[in-house]
Write an enzyme that holds these catalytic residues in place. Sequence first.
Site, PDB file in Angstrom:
ATOM      1  N   SER A 291     -16.934  64.253  35.615  1.00  0.00           N
ATOM      2  CA  SER A 291     -16.107  65.443  35.429  1.00  0.00           C
ATOM      3  C   SER A 291     -14.832  65.012  34.713  1.00  0.00           C
ATOM      4  CB  SER A 291     -15.752  66.057  36.781  1.00  0.00           C
ATOM      5  OG  SER A 291     -14.806  65.231  37.430  1.00  0.00           O
ATOM      6  N   LYS A 292     -13.989  65.998  34.449  1.00  0.00           N
ATOM      7  CA  LYS A 292     -12.750  65.708  33.712  1.00  0.00           C
ATOM      8  C   LYS A 292     -11.881  64.669  34.418  1.00  0.00           C
ATOM      9  CE  LYS A 292     -12.129  69.560  30.651  1.00  0.00           C
ATOM     10  NZ  LYS A 292     -11.909  70.987  30.768  1.00  0.00           N
ATOM     11  N   ARG A 293     -12.049  64.570  35.726  1.00  0.00           N
ATOM     12  CA  ARG A 293     -11.299  63.573  36.487  1.00  0.00           C
ATOM     13  C   ARG A 293     -11.535  62.166  35.953  1.00  0.00           C
ATOM     14  NH1 ARG A 293     -13.033  61.965  41.052  1.00  0.00           N
ATOM     15  NH2 ARG A 293     -14.920  63.234  40.830  1.00  0.00           N
ATOM     16  N   HIS A 294     -12.713  61.958  35.380  1.00  0.00           N
ATOM     17  CA  HIS A 294     -13.076  60.625  34.880  1.00  0.00           C
ATOM     18  C   HIS A 294     -12.528  60.368  33.472  1.00  0.00           C
ATOM     19  CE1 HIS A 294     -16.287  61.287  37.955  1.00  0.00           C
ATOM     20  NE2 HIS A 294     -15.958  60.046  38.242  1.00  0.00           N
ATOM     21  N   GLY A 295     -11.847  61.346  32.896  1.00  0.00           N
ATOM     22  CA  GLY A 295     -11.360  61.183  31.531  1.00  0.00           C
ATOM     23  C   GLY A 295     -12.094  62.153  30.619  1.00  0.00           C
TER      24      GLY A 295
END
Length: 485
Positions: free
Chosen positions: A244-248
């Site tokens: 997800s966006k949390r990972h970049g």
Amino acid sequence: MISPRLRFAPSPTGYLHVGGARTALFNWLVARKLGGTFLLRVEDTDRARSTDESTQAIFDGLNWLGLDWDEDVVFQGANLPRHRADAERLLAAGKAYRCFCTPDELSERRAKAEAAGGAFAYDRRCDQLAHDDVARRVAAGAPFVLRFRVPDGETAWTDLVHGRIAFPHTDIDDFVILRSDGTPIYNHAVVSDDIAMGITLVMRGDDHISNTPKQILLYEALGATIPQFGHLPMIHGTDGKKLSKRHGATAVGDYQHLGILPEAMVNFLALLGWSPGGDFDEVMTREQLIAAFSTDGLLKKAAVFDPQKLEWMNGQHLAKMPIERVAALVAPKLVAAGLATADELAAKPEWLHSLLELLRVRSRLVDDIVRQAAPFFGDTVGYEPEAVAKQWKDPAALRALFASVRELVAAHAEWSSGSLEAAHRALAESKGLGAGKLFQPLRVALTGSGVSPGLFDVMVLLGRERTRTRLLAAEEYLRGLSTDA
Ligand code: GLU
């Protein structure tokens, strides 16, 4: 699988996600490997969420990756009349029925079932309605949906990735195929379109596994040949959680702007859920991937998206691709960085190629090359304070040493790296210095930094005149540092 027909069917509700790009790539690889056909279908039936920008982002992403499709793009929304006709065909054949239950009634029954600790399944009450009753309601304009009547039994298929998967029909309730406004539900639209497009292999994410038995039931009911299915593993971040966006960055376009090469991205994505097996070189060109690709190598377990590996892969491609292509990528960035004009670069292609040969093996991203290229342009360099503090501790002695280097450089006939190195080693020895005691301070004088490619490669590329100017500038700078100035 002879000449399979495959498709990538994104919903244009956001950017092209790396997971979507991986699905597109695997479909494309199978098509290219087996002389099949790769199609693109934009699933734009969700009018509220679909946007033109998103459709464009999908086209741009696929084009950037070089995943070309073979026929005109199919827009699902344009097929609405066929979706309806197929649903009505099922109704006429007695394989679907009208359901007049309202959304409120259904949610009330759902709430009741859940409160009683069970799962809600449609109880088929509208399938029991008498023919006259149905006719009366329709005539009165009562809204209805079309539900597919799920027969008894089970549906199974041999998944290309997971092997046999079976769903007992007790787990599938009579699902809606057409809404009361006449628009199709996803499973119905997809099957109607896949039949019309002659799709023979459906490869998509694992998250669609539970849709597949419903789709197979629809193929059977519509009298169509059932395609093969392959469900690709999910992509996780390095922490094992769903990407997800949390990972970049998760958009393909983001990687394009970060200086990732399309060939590296394709190579990296290909290894997310596929392996050629045995010992293999992970760095592969598009052609090598096509040659090596086989659905036998599809993996079941979730794939891990490691951005560091992507950067590494990029460096590998940067080091191997034709130098002309590197030059084409880097030159505009050198111009944008104000290091040279396009004309200046065009005037000395061989010099530029030698410079890029030197820098590309030390770079992971195109921007790394640009950053390292700075000292090779312009008359002067800025000195990194840490390099000066570490390497230029004795300004007076160094000034004298650089003056000797200047003499050497002016007189040295063979302007090659090997010959220059030998001469400088001899010079250091004649001064009673270890080679490093000359080379490191000299590196700062020529590049402004304590790290650079091989010192004498640097000198060759700088040329005699610019080397001399850099030495003079360093001597001048050292004069300012000297207490005896
Ligand atoms: N539009 C669906 C999605 O993006 C397509 C799924 C399929 O390939 O059938 O998930």
